[in-house]
Design a protein around this motif. Structure first.
Motif, mmCIF file in Angstrom:
data_model
loop_
_atom_site.group_PDB
_atom_site.id
_atom_site.type_symbol
_atom_site.label_atom_id
_atom_site.label_comp_id
_atom_site.label_asym_id
_atom_site.label_seq_id
_atom_site.Cartn_x
_atom_site.Cartn_y
_atom_site.Cartn_z
ATOM 1 N N MET A 39 56.298 52.857 -37.767
ATOM 2 C CA MET A 39 56.821 52.653 -36.410
ATOM 3 C C MET A 39 55.997 51.600 -35.683
ATOM 4 N N ASN A 40 54.687 51.605 -35.875
ATOM 5 C CA ASN A 40 53.833 50.620 -35.214
ATOM 6 C C ASN A 40 54.056 49.218 -35.767
ATOM 7 N N ALA A 41 54.557 49.114 -36.990
ATOM 8 C CA ALA A 41 54.786 47.804 -37.597
ATOM 9 C C ALA A 41 56.042 47.131 -37.038
ATOM 10 N N CYS A 42 56.890 47.875 -36.363
ATOM 11 C CA CYS A 42 58.120 47.302 -35.813
ATOM 12 C C CYS A 42 57.795 46.391 -34.638
ATOM 13 N N ASP A 43 58.493 45.265 -34.587
ATOM 14 C CA ASP A 43 58.319 44.319 -33.488
ATOM 15 C C ASP A 43 59.189 44.781 -32.314
ATOM 16 N N THR A 44 58.564 45.233 -31.263
ATOM 17 C CA THR A 44 59.302 45.708 -30.087
ATOM 18 C C THR A 44 59.079 44.804 -28.884
ATOM 19 N N SER A 45 58.571 43.591 -29.127
ATOM 20 C CA SER A 45 58.235 42.710 -28.010
ATOM 21 C C SER A 45 59.471 42.281 -27.221
ATOM 22 N N ALA A 46 60.646 42.251 -27.855
ATOM 23 C CA ALA A 46 61.856 41.818 -27.152
ATOM 24 C C ALA A 46 62.629 42.983 -26.537
ATOM 25 N N ILE A 47 62.106 44.172 -26.668
ATOM 26 C CA ILE A 47 62.802 45.345 -26.154
ATOM 27 C C ILE A 47 62.225 45.726 -24.804
ATOM 28 N N GLU A 48 63.117 45.882 -23.859
ATOM 29 C CA GLU A 48 62.709 46.242 -22.504
ATOM 30 C C GLU A 48 62.285 47.716 -22.475
ATOM 31 N N PRO A 49 61.105 48.008 -21.922
ATOM 32 C CA PRO A 49 60.685 49.412 -21.863
ATOM 33 C C PRO A 49 61.582 50.224 -20.937
ATOM 34 N N LEU A 50 61.750 51.489 -21.274
ATOM 35 C CA LEU A 50 62.602 52.372 -20.493
ATOM 36 C C LEU A 50 61.742 53.349 -19.696
ATOM 37 N N ALA A 51 62.196 53.676 -18.535
ATOM 38 C CA ALA A 51 61.530 54.724 -17.772
ATOM 39 C C ALA A 51 61.916 56.092 -18.297
ATOM 40 N N HIS A 52 63.084 56.154 -18.915
ATOM 41 C CA HIS A 52 63.593 57.418 -19.446
ATOM 42 C C HIS A 52 64.462 57.077 -20.650
ATOM 43 N N PRO A 53 64.460 57.898 -21.706
ATOM 44 C CA PRO A 53 65.264 57.538 -22.877
ATOM 45 C C PRO A 53 66.764 57.561 -22.633
ATOM 46 N N LEU A 54 67.218 58.255 -21.633
ATOM 47 C CA LEU A 54 68.638 58.292 -21.320
ATOM 48 C C LEU A 54 68.898 57.442 -20.093
ATOM 49 N N GLU A 55 69.884 56.565 -20.191
ATOM 50 C CA GLU A 55 70.218 55.688 -19.077
ATOM 51 C C GLU A 55 71.165 56.409 -18.124
ATOM 52 N N LEU A 56 70.687 57.415 -17.468
ATOM 53 C CA LEU A 56 71.495 58.177 -16.534
ATOM 54 C C LEU A 56 70.931 58.016 -15.137
ATOM 55 N N THR A 57 71.808 58.041 -14.180
ATOM 56 C CA THR A 57 71.353 58.048 -12.795
ATOM 57 C C THR A 57 71.576 59.450 -12.247
ATOM 58 N N GLN A 58 70.652 59.852 -11.455
ATOM 59 C CA GLN A 58 70.745 61.192 -10.905
ATOM 60 C C GLN A 58 71.597 61.155 -9.640
ATOM 61 N N ARG A 59 72.535 62.071 -9.591
ATOM 62 C CA ARG A 59 73.383 62.130 -8.403
ATOM 63 C C ARG A 59 72.596 62.780 -7.279
ATOM 64 N N LEU A 60 72.498 62.099 -6.199
ATOM 65 C CA LEU A 60 71.761 62.612 -5.055
ATOM 66 C C LEU A 60 72.729 62.791 -3.892
ATOM 67 N N ARG A 61 72.491 63.804 -3.135
ATOM 68 C CA ARG A 61 73.312 64.005 -1.949
ATOM 69 C C ARG A 61 72.683 63.221 -0.800
#
Length: 93
Positions: A39-61
């Motif tokens: 896993m460390n050998a993979c080139d991840t330099s072009a991948i944008e880091p995520l704040a959370h693994p799921l791209e969900l937005t939380q519904r807020l009132r």
């Protein structure tokens, strides 16, 4: 990783390790370390880091007050109040 390494780690961690299973643990830990190295050998330099693994937005009132201000009603039955605060007797001298 050798079984002696696993025995030493188990000793340091105060874990009981059966001597007959040390070779199996060493083999499994070696596989885990190999996977992490892959896993460390993979080139991840072009991948944008995520704040959370799921791209969900939380519904807020909306942040609107839903309860009416009833401070004066509650303070009307309090023994003592002053400037909107409840007054209580001193308990620590």
């Amino acid at each position: 990783m050798q079984s002696s390494d696993v025995a030493q780690i188990a000793n340091l961690a105060k874990l009981a390790a059966d001597a007959s299973e040390l070779d199996q643990y060493a083999s499994e830990l070696t596989d885990i370390f190999a996977m992490v190295a892959d896993m460390n050998a993979c080139d991840t330099s072009a991948i944008e880091p995520l704040a959370h693994p799921l791209e969900l937005t939380q519904r807020l009132r909306p942040d609107d007050a839903t309860e009416p201000d009833r401070r004066e009603l509650f303070q009307s039955i309090a023994p003592m109040t002053k400037d909107g605060f409840y007054l209580v007797p001193r308990v620590i001298e």
